[in-house]
Enzyme design. Structure first.
Site, PDB file in Angstrom:
ATOM      1  CB  VAL A 154      25.789  69.798  66.929  1.00 57.55           C
ATOM      2  CG1 VAL A 154      25.311  69.255  65.460  1.00 57.55           C
ATOM      3  CG2 VAL A 154      25.405  70.792  66.832  1.00 57.55           C
ATOM      4  CE  LYS A 226      20.861  67.559  68.946  1.00 57.46           C
ATOM      5  NZ  LYS A 226      20.928  66.410  69.724  1.00 57.46           N
TER       6      LYS A 226
HETATM    7  N1  LIG Z   1      17.940  63.800  73.645  1.00 53.82           N
HETATM    8  C1  LIG Z   1      19.312  64.455  72.840  1.00 53.82           C
HETATM    9  C2  LIG Z   1      20.546  64.392  73.330  1.00 53.82           C
HETATM   10  C3  LIG Z   1      21.466  65.150  72.295  1.00 53.82           C
HETATM   11  O1  LIG Z   1      21.294  66.191  72.381  1.00 53.82           O
HETATM   12  C4  LIG Z   1      19.641  63.128  71.858  1.00 53.82           C
HETATM   13  O2  LIG Z   1      18.772  61.977  72.314  1.00 53.82           O
HETATM   14  O3  LIG Z   1      20.039  63.345  71.043  1.00 53.82           O
END
Ligand SMILES: N[C@@H](CC=O)C(=O)O
Ligand SMILES: NC(=O)C1=CN([C@@H]2O[C@H](COP(=O)(O)OP(=O)(O)OC[C@H]3O[C@@H](n4cnc5c(N)ncnc54)[C@H](O)[C@@H]3O)[C@@H](O)[C@H]2O)C=CC1
Length: 353
Positions: A154, A226
């Site tokens: 996260v 998340k």
């Molecule tokens: N692709 C995700 C990477 C992190 O979790 C983002 O852009 O936040």
């Protein structure tokens, strides 16, 4: 000197950034942290597997030309023998940094389970195992006396989970709301400057922010994972992705962005979870045109922010990088430091100190 031997499962942008950090700053880190870091195994879908008990030459591996595999190296194979490597490596810490699978978390869930069952601590930036099997994996870690750490799942290297669990301990957190995806926030910002969504996504991919399949960023499933993690870890919920309503930024048009600007607003992809009147937790992900006075409206580019609604402090907001290879490698390093501290505490108990 205390030392941690590491196995890297998945050798893409984030794991490479950790390997570069160990190669370039290893001595300085040893001096500062009081323990040495050594990589003894690497396995990757495209490179195969490599196991060297007395330490892999990271510089040689990091300089391998595209298309080459580990087959030609001592201890190497062309096939990625993940399960064999995880169970048989001499590493005491396994780093899981393969693709996030938002449907069932596999094969990363199996990688983490195998590592914990074989008595190795795990750090991962992969959201799948944490969101979709976190309870089971934390139980296996506890049963085996090892640590399962996932700060980077996260808001990348920005310390959201550990801050909430350790530093905000004692507060009741009633709600969590934030910008939790660097790619979509970057894309919305570029669209404000007149770029198309497709071109902005291509930029986010080149910069190392996007998922292997950027649909997860754009359609909100990355934020959905998340939000599940935040709700379960910080609000004591037991949510699955099915409990989190989700809409992504693909529905936000260039005209919507222009109109929002005219009204003094900015579009943001907002993830939230809050305690409801029935005693449960309500959670969702949706694009919202926020008034510029909202603390989240000013968060730009791949930067993320999370606001915690608490009983004694009111709202506490943390902001920092939400994506990026080096930034996320820092999350792995911070987990390794936490794993080292947990091991030191266990050893102190064992000798009765
Ligand atoms: N692709 C995700 C990477 C992190 O979790 C983002 O852009 O936040
Ligand atoms: N890049 C970022 O900013 C952030 C990434 N994450 C997460 O961290 C993880 C790694 O991210 P990146 O390094 O950016 O991704 P990446 O796509 O650059 O690297 C992933 C690597 O894993 C390998 N891989 C995939 N499946 C595999 C398997 N079954 N066995 C062995 N190797 C496998 C791929 O070949 C690739 O080299 C992902 O789960 C991502 O969601 C989390 C926070 C931020």
């Amino acid at each position: 000197m205390n030392r941690h031997d590491i196995a890297l499962i998945g050798f893409g942008g984030v794991a490479r950034a950790l390997a570069e950090t160990i190669r370039d700053r290893g001595e300085e880190l040893t001096h500062e942290l009081g323990f040495e870091l050594r990589v003894v195994a690497i396995t990757d879908l495209r490179l195969g597997s490599l196991m060297v008990a007395d330490g892999i030459d990271l510089d040689a591996v990091l300089r391998m030309p595209a298309g080459e595999t580990f087959a030609g190296k001592h201890g190497g194979t062309a096939a990625p023998q993940n399960d064999y490597v995880i169970r048989n490596t001499t590493a005491d810490i396994v780093v899981e940094a393969t693709f996030t699978n938002p449907i069932d978390g596999e094969p990363a869930v199996s990688h983490v389970r195998a590592a914990l069952e074989s008595g190795k601590s795990v750090t991962t930036t992969n959201k799948g195992p944490v969101a979709l099997a976190g309870t089971e994996l934390n139980r296996i870690a506890a049963e085996n006396g090892v640590t399962f750490a996932y700060e980077g799942a996260v808001v990348s290297g920005t310390p959201v989970l550990r801050l909430a669990e350790k530093t905000l301990a004692g507060l009741q957190i009633n709600a969590v709301r934030g910008i939790l995806n660097g790619t979509s926030n970057y894309v919305l910002g570029q669209m404000e400057l007149g770029m198309t969504l497709e071109d902005a996504v291509a930029e986010a991919q080149a910069l190392g922010y996007a998922e292997a399949d950027p649909t997860a960023d754009i359609e909100g499933s990355d934020v959905q994972l998340k939000v599940v993690i935040l709700a379960n870890e910080l609000l004591g919920a037991n949510l699955t992705t099915a409990d989190v309503q989700r809409r992504g930024i693909s529905e936000v048009t260039a005209a919507d962005i222009v109109q929002a600007a005219a009204e003094g607003k900015r579009w943001k992809l907002v993830g939230s979870a809050f305690r409801n009147a029935a005693g449960g937790v309500t959670a969702g992900v949706e694009p919202v045109a926020l008034p510029v006075g909202d603390p989240l409206a000013g968060v730009s580019g791949p930067t993320n922010a999370v606001s915690f609604d608490t009983d004694m402090l009111g709202t506490v907001t943390v902001s920092g990088p939400g994506a990026g290879r080096v930034e996320t490698a820092f999350a792995l390093l911070s987990d390794i430091i936490a794993i080292n501290a947990a091991r030191a505490a266990d050893e102190a108990v064992a000798v009765g100190r």
